[in-house]
Motif scaffolding. Structure first.
Motif: not given
Length: 458
Positions: A323-348
């Protein structure tokens, strides 16, 4: 006998409390108070000046800085180029350096190799509190180091260590490790907050008064921080951490504090049968050798200290059954990955809300700057479409919440590093692109919006 007075000291900030309580009133940390025994200091000539027969410090006087000799601190090369880079260009006289890392990562090996090269030009002493002299000599032989210039001492009492140092007068002193050192002035056990703090203070005072360069080996906790009070890191001039993935032969030495050089400087080593070997071109080990273009892979140019590095960012996007897709980041900040995916959806215009997204930085390196935003999104897009990025393409840039591509510092140096390694195309922020549009054989594509960067990858 009179009852001994006790106090409780926070292991994080060093604040003292008259009684035990659940959290520290100064820093708010929980379960960090440890008991120490308070005793008056013994007034003796040796103990008052650090337990060694050194010269008494003169009375301090107020003087204007214009009368202070503004001379550049003299540095001595250790003979290990990657260590000199992390230290800021060499060893500074009278400096105190704290080296931490996981057990078996190579802290003692690196410092013993350093003494093997420095012992010819600078007298040095290796003080071991965890091993016997036979074990130290056996390791030196295994590493192929010359035994003649190496001097060692097996001792844990700080008074006797400083007494021997006053007689030998070394220019470099290695303490392995600070958690095993104790002083006769305190009754607490070695490794306790009071013992570590007092021993480090005595060694720091000895280094400043005699000009001896001191290296302290520190144990780490389960969370990865230096064991003991947080004030230990404030006392020293530089804090170096050894990092490395289990099972990998590569080691990364990172500077988290340095009063004589750049912070976050990076040194890369490879562990072999003859000890640690320098890796002068670390970009080669952080790039995977793919037979051809691979979906979900993007190359970025990050900057660690004063060195630009080429690093591969890999992404795997797969249909989620949760129900809640996983967001796993190794070497990067996990919260920033979630933010970038939202930007990719909204503006990309690319939706990944029903997909599991995994991001990994090859080589176990941690990228802490925002220049990884654009290559991370391009790697996610490549994996989602199952279409590789154009061959020999590199990217870097910060992605804002409104979809703009922001410039990053030192763009010209990053482009030169990419051109040096044979890349032919770079997707970068427009403000970082040169006016000519090229850096040698490297074609530079400047973009201002996320949509432009996505179109440049087709």
């Amino acid at each position: 006998m009179p009852k001994a007075k006790t106090a409780y000291v926070c292991t994080d900030c060093g604040a003292e409390h008259p009684k035990w309580q659940g959290s520290c009133a100064e820093c708010g940390a929980w379960n960090t108070l440890s008991e120490i025994v308070l005793q008056p200091a013994v007034k003796s000539a040796g103990a008052a000046r650090g337990g060694y027969a050194g010269k008494a410090a003169g009375a301090s006087q107020v003087m204007p800085l214009t009368e202070v000799a503004l001379t550049v601190e003299a540095r001595t090369l250790t003979g290990i180029g990657e260590l000199d880079r992390v230290l800021g260009g060499g060893l500074v006289e009278g400096s105190v350096v704290l080296v931490g890392g996981d057990p078996g990562i190579g802290k003692s090996t690196l410092l013993l190799q350093m003494l093997g090269t420095l012992g010819v030009q600078l007298p040095s002493v290796y003080v071991t509190g965890e091993e016997s002299l036979a074990q130290v000599a056996s390791r030196a032989q295994r590493l192929g180091l010359p035994l003649a210039p190496l001097q060692a001492l097996a001792e844990t009492c700080i008074e006797r260590i400083l007494e021997q140092a006053a007689q030998v007068r070394p220019r470099v002193l290695v303490i392995d490790s600070i958690q095993t050192i104790w002083t006769e002035l305190l009754t607490a056990a070695p490794g306790s907050v009071s013992q570590v703090r007092e021993s480090a203070a005595r060694l720091t005072r000895f280094a400043k008064e005699t000009g001896t360069s001191v290296f302290l080996v520190g144990h780490v906790t389960k969370e990865g921080g230096i064991a003991g009070p947080r004030v230990l890191e404030h006392m020293v001039d530089a804090v170096l951490y050894f990092e490395g993935e289990s099972g990998s032969r590569f080691r990364v030495l990172r500077a988290f504090k340095n009063r004589f050089g750049a912070v976050n400087e990076l040194g890369v080593f490879a562990m072999g049968d003859k000890g640690l070997r320098e890796v002068p071109n670390p970009s080669a080990i952080f790039l995977s050798a793919h037979a051809g273009p691979t979906p979900g892979s993007a190359v970025m140019v990050t900057r660690e200290g004063t060195r630009p590095l080429l690093v591969e960012v890999q992404a795997l996007v797969d249909q989620s059954s949760l129900g809640n897709p996983r967001r796993v980041a190794l070497g990067l900040e996990q919260n920033r990955l979630a933010m970038l995916l939202a930007v990719l959806h909204r503006h990309g215009g690319v939706a990944a809300y029903d997909q599991d997204v995994f991001i990994n930085v090859v080589g176990g390196i941690r990228v802490q700057e925002t220049a990884a935003d654009l290559p991370a999104l391009l790697a996610v897009l490549s994996s989602l479409r199952d279409r590789p990025l154009p061959e020999k393409t590199v990217a870097f840039g910060e992605v804002g919440l409104s979809g703009e591509i922001r410039p990053v510092p030192n763009g010209e140096e990053r482009l030169k590093e990419a051109a040096h390694h044979g890349f032919r195309r770079a997707i970068v922020p427009k403000a970082n692109a040169p006016k000519s549009g090229r850096v040698g054989e490297l074609e530079v594509v400047g973009v201002e919006r996320l949509g432009q960067a996505i179109d440049a990858c087709r």
